[in-house]
Design an enzyme around this catalytic site. Sequence first.
Site, PDB file in Angstrom:
ATOM      1  N   ASP A   1       0.801  -1.226   0.000  1.00 12.76           N
ATOM      2  CA  ASP A   1       0.000   0.000   0.000  1.00 12.76           C
ATOM      3  C   ASP A   1       0.836   1.280   0.000  1.00 12.76           C
ATOM      4  O   ASP A   1       0.434   2.301   0.579  1.00 12.76           O
ATOM      5  CB  ASP A   1      -0.972   0.016   1.195  1.00 12.76           C
ATOM      6  CG  ASP A   1      -1.874  -1.195   1.203  1.00 12.76           C
ATOM      7  OD1 ASP A   1      -2.207  -1.680   0.109  1.00 12.76           O
ATOM      8  OD2 ASP A   1      -2.236  -1.663   2.299  1.00 12.76           O
TER       9      ASP A   1
ATOM     10  N   LYS B   1       1.681   2.263  -5.088  1.00 12.86           N
ATOM     11  CA  LYS B   1       2.250   1.779  -6.351  1.00 12.86           C
ATOM     12  C   LYS B   1       1.307   2.014  -7.531  1.00 12.86           C
ATOM     13  O   LYS B   1       1.734   2.431  -8.606  1.00 12.86           O
ATOM     14  CB  LYS B   1       2.543   0.268  -6.241  1.00 12.86           C
ATOM     15  CG  LYS B   1       3.539  -0.078  -5.148  1.00 12.86           C
ATOM     16  CD  LYS B   1       3.680  -1.573  -4.971  1.00 12.86           C
ATOM     17  CE  LYS B   1       2.446  -2.253  -4.415  1.00 12.86           C
ATOM     18  NZ  LYS B   1       2.070  -1.896  -3.046  1.00 12.86           N
TER      19      LYS B   1
ATOM     20  N   GLY C   1      -4.363  -4.358  -3.869  1.00 14.95           N
ATOM     21  CA  GLY C   1      -5.407  -3.356  -4.078  1.00 14.95           C
ATOM     22  C   GLY C   1      -4.713  -2.070  -4.467  1.00 14.95           C
ATOM     23  O   GLY C   1      -4.093  -1.425  -3.634  1.00 14.95           O
ATOM     24  N   HIS C   2      -4.750  -1.756  -5.749  1.00 15.70           N
ATOM     25  CA  HIS C   2      -4.010  -0.594  -6.250  1.00 15.70           C
ATOM     26  C   HIS C   2      -4.990   0.491  -6.682  1.00 15.70           C
ATOM     27  O   HIS C   2      -5.794   0.287  -7.587  1.00 15.70           O
ATOM     28  CB  HIS C   2      -3.121  -1.019  -7.436  1.00 15.70           C
ATOM     29  CG  HIS C   2      -2.042  -1.989  -7.036  1.00 15.70           C
ATOM     30  ND1 HIS C   2      -1.154  -2.523  -7.918  1.00 15.70           N
ATOM     31  CD2 HIS C   2      -1.714  -2.500  -5.823  1.00 15.70           C
ATOM     32  CE1 HIS C   2      -0.317  -3.331  -7.267  1.00 15.70           C
ATOM     33  NE2 HIS C   2      -0.640  -3.335  -5.989  1.00 15.70           N
TER      34      HIS C   2
ATOM     35  N   GLN D   1       2.109  -5.934  -3.468  1.00 15.89           N
ATOM     36  CA  GLN D   1       2.584  -6.057  -2.080  1.00 15.89           C
ATOM     37  C   GLN D   1       3.843  -5.205  -1.870  1.00 15.89           C
ATOM     38  O   GLN D   1       4.118  -4.328  -2.673  1.00 15.89           O
ATOM     39  CB  GLN D   1       2.854  -7.523  -1.703  1.00 15.89           C
ATOM     40  CG  GLN D   1       1.614  -8.378  -1.515  1.00 15.89           C
ATOM     41  CD  GLN D   1       0.974  -8.846  -2.806  1.00 15.89           C
ATOM     42  OE1 GLN D   1       1.633  -9.407  -3.659  1.00 15.89           O
ATOM     43  NE2 GLN D   1      -0.312  -8.629  -2.958  1.00 15.89           N
TER      44      GLN D   1
HETATM   45  P1  GDP Z   1      -0.855   0.410  -3.534  1.00 11.08           P
HETATM   46  O1  GDP Z   1      -1.397  -0.890  -3.069  1.00 11.08           O
HETATM   47  O2  GDP Z   1       0.614   0.516  -3.295  1.00 11.08           O
HETATM   48  O3  GDP Z   1      -1.202   0.737  -4.954  1.00 11.08           O
HETATM   49  O4  GDP Z   1      -1.522   1.513  -2.620  1.00 11.08           O
HETATM   50  P2  GDP Z   1      -3.093   1.608  -2.224  1.00 11.08           P
HETATM   51  O5  GDP Z   1      -3.842   2.075  -3.416  1.00 11.08           O
HETATM   52  O6  GDP Z   1      -3.541   0.377  -1.565  1.00 11.08           O
HETATM   53  O7  GDP Z   1      -3.034   2.700  -1.087  1.00 11.08           O
HETATM   54  C1  GDP Z   1      -2.592   3.988  -1.333  1.00 11.08           C
HETATM   55  C2  GDP Z   1      -3.700   4.959  -0.955  1.00 11.08           C
HETATM   56  O8  GDP Z   1      -3.163   6.260  -0.825  1.00 11.08           O
HETATM   57  C3  GDP Z   1      -4.773   5.085  -2.048  1.00 11.08           C
HETATM   58  O9  GDP Z   1      -5.989   5.393  -1.419  1.00 11.08           O
HETATM   59  C4  GDP Z   1      -4.293   6.254  -2.884  1.00 11.08           C
HETATM   60  O10 GDP Z   1      -5.334   6.931  -3.552  1.00 11.08           O
HETATM   61  C5  GDP Z   1      -3.705   7.135  -1.818  1.00 11.08           C
HETATM   62  N1  GDP Z   1      -2.551   7.930  -2.263  1.00 11.08           N
HETATM   63  C6  GDP Z   1      -1.563   7.579  -3.105  1.00 11.08           C
HETATM   64  N2  GDP Z   1      -0.619   8.542  -3.161  1.00 11.08           N
HETATM   65  C7  GDP Z   1      -1.031   9.528  -2.337  1.00 11.08           C
HETATM   66  C8  GDP Z   1      -0.470  10.782  -1.931  1.00 11.08           C
HETATM   67  O11 GDP Z   1       0.603  11.197  -2.348  1.00 11.08           O
HETATM   68  N3  GDP Z   1      -1.184  11.504  -1.018  1.00 11.08           N
HETATM   69  C9  GDP Z   1      -2.372  11.082  -0.512  1.00 11.08           C
HETATM   70  N4  GDP Z   1      -2.995  11.852   0.384  1.00 11.08           N
HETATM   71  N5  GDP Z   1      -2.922   9.908  -0.870  1.00 11.08           N
HETATM   72  C10 GDP Z   1      -2.259   9.140  -1.756  1.00 11.08           C
HETATM   73  P1  IMO Z   2      -0.815  -4.129  -2.313  1.00 14.38           P
HETATM   74  O1  IMO Z   2      -0.369  -4.652  -3.670  1.00 14.38           O
HETATM   75  C1  IMO Z   2      -0.941  -4.579   1.995  1.00 14.38           C
HETATM   76  C2  IMO Z   2      -0.826  -8.634   3.614  1.00 14.38           C
HETATM   77  C3  IMO Z   2      -2.107  -9.026   4.331  1.00 14.38           C
HETATM   78  C4  IMO Z   2      -1.538  -9.962   5.379  1.00 14.38           C
HETATM   79  C5  IMO Z   2      -0.429 -10.673   4.622  1.00 14.38           C
HETATM   80  C6  IMO Z   2      -0.836 -12.019   4.052  1.00 14.38           C
HETATM   81  O2  IMO Z   2      -2.110  -3.441  -2.326  1.00 14.38           O
HETATM   82  O3  IMO Z   2       0.297  -3.352  -1.682  1.00 14.38           O
HETATM   83  P2  IMO Z   2      -2.369 -12.719   2.000  1.00 14.38           P
HETATM   84  O4  IMO Z   2      -3.814 -12.465   1.717  1.00 14.38           O
HETATM   85  O5  IMO Z   2      -1.445 -12.194   0.939  1.00 14.38           O
HETATM   86  O6  IMO Z   2      -2.088 -14.137   2.330  1.00 14.38           O
HETATM   87  O7  IMO Z   2      -2.054 -11.895   3.350  1.00 14.38           O
HETATM   88  O8  IMO Z   2      -0.062  -9.819   3.554  1.00 14.38           O
HETATM   89  N1  IMO Z   2      -1.032  -8.137   2.225  1.00 14.38           N
HETATM   90  C7  IMO Z   2      -1.032  -6.845   1.895  1.00 14.38           C
HETATM   91  N2  IMO Z   2      -0.926  -5.748   2.661  1.00 14.38           N
HETATM   92  N3  IMO Z   2      -1.023  -4.463   0.660  1.00 14.38           N
HETATM   93  C8  IMO Z   2      -1.089  -5.558  -0.123  1.00 14.38           C
HETATM   94  O9  IMO Z   2      -1.053  -5.490  -1.470  1.00 14.38           O
HETATM   95  C9  IMO Z   2      -1.144  -6.826   0.491  1.00 14.38           C
HETATM   96  N4  IMO Z   2      -1.238  -8.083   0.034  1.00 14.38           N
HETATM   97  C10 IMO Z   2      -1.152  -8.882   1.113  1.00 14.38           C
HETATM   98  O10 IMO Z   2      -2.730  -7.912   4.910  1.00 14.38           O
HETATM   99  O11 IMO Z   2      -0.952  -9.231   6.414  1.00 14.38           O
HETATM  100 MG    MG Z   3      -2.887  -1.636  -1.814  1.00 11.90          MG
END
Ligand code: GDP
Ligand code: IMO
Ligand code: MG
Length: 424
Positions: free
Chosen positions: A13, A16, A40-41, A223
Amino acid sequence: MPATVLIGLGWGDEGKGRIIDFLAPQHDYVVRFNGGPNAGHTVKVNSRIFRFHLLPSGMLYPDKTCVIANGVVLDIDTMRRELDEVKSSQEKHAQLFVSDRCHLILPYHKMLDLAEEKVRGKRKLGTTGQGIGPVFADKVARKGIRVCELYDPVYLKDKLENILQEKNKILTLIFGENPLKLEEVYEKLLRDAEFLRPFVTDTLILLQKAYREGKSILLEGAQGALLDHELGTYPFVTSTSPMAGMVSLGCGLGPHQIDRIMGVVKAYATRVGTGPFPTELKEEIGQYLRDRGGEYGTTTGRPRRCGWFDVPAIKYVIYPNSPDELVLTKLDVLSGLEELKVCVGYRFESRLIEGLPAFAEAFDRVEPIYETLPGWREDISQARKPQDLPKGALEYIKFLEQALGKRISLVSVGPAREQMIALE
Ligand code: GDP
Ligand code: IMO
Ligand code: MG
């Protein structure tokens, strides 16, 4: 740049998806090579928010080619849902290919994931419940079903019958669940096969051809490296590798074909699920970061644990990933804090240590050593160049670059496409 890998260097998270969406216009291909629907991107375009679990985050660009390569485990329902969502929002989108070697997540994988979590009790991992552990276990145990097998119905039924005999015993006798019916699972797979058919190809050959033709390829890691099952905080990790080195195995581009490795770090630390987190902030500041950063899981909606930036943890995974540069996300979230702490070392049983404890339980005895930096009050979400940033924010960036020994090339200050600052 023909091939660029972008990976997360935290516990996932890091942002990316939005960085991939930002970089995609300069590339021809966007490729997922690891993980599965546990990812979850988030991509924000104007006021619309897309959450990609399986589709590459370049899907919104009609002139791109997106690839779900062999290293990804496929949940066909999730893929279908995401594709419908993209189609409902815009007429044209990227062309999509799926590897004939992807392993499939089947109903028993999800059931086993949830059942195994239950019996772990206080040692539960906090998985996303998507069947990830069981599907990767089957993959290495050579019990998986791959996309290519869907197109031989006789073989498929026979294999499925054999697998279900074992899985149903485990589900019923060990976990007290209901058994799965062969006909139901099989019939659904036949329908899934038809849905998938137009996308299926040998993506290694597809990507090698693209590479030969000088097309630029962006590889989207899922991840984060601290969730790696080799070098992360085992067993609180995921079952696939989030490391840059996974690219070769996950899509078939060789190590020498990778030109650039980018590591994404968040301006503070987060973790969803259980496991070690030395800099976790359980009180007010943790809640402040959660609220301002919207730190709730993209896949599960669970509140993410928040804490200070952890240099020793990130440095530990910088070594095996050797990023050329870093991307710093969510710097805007830190606005308004009087002072910021950065963990610069670990004290373990009164001694300074280099690296991370191997044993997850030993993290309880880790004492983070902090340096305190001045914060800044200004809202920086409108900043678009380094000169727009207050002194505190610039100092924070410089401090992290020095502590990590890596250049930060991009900084994001909000979730939208334009909320990005390129550093010289
Ligand atoms: P990922 O899994 O690495 O793609 O990240 P996620 O999408 O799960 O989580 C990132 C969260 O932060 C999402 O809700 C994005 O919309 C938000 N986000 C990403 N970059 C920024 C930033 O620079 N500032 C803020 N406030 N939110 C951001
Ligand atoms: P993105 O791509 C954050 C974490 C889960 C748990 C552990 C194992 O959005 O960054 P799993 O379901 O993979 O067996 O869970 O890994 N986890 C993540 N945490 N972002 C993710 O993906 C994750 N994918 C798995 O929360 O702790
Ligand atoms: Mg994510």
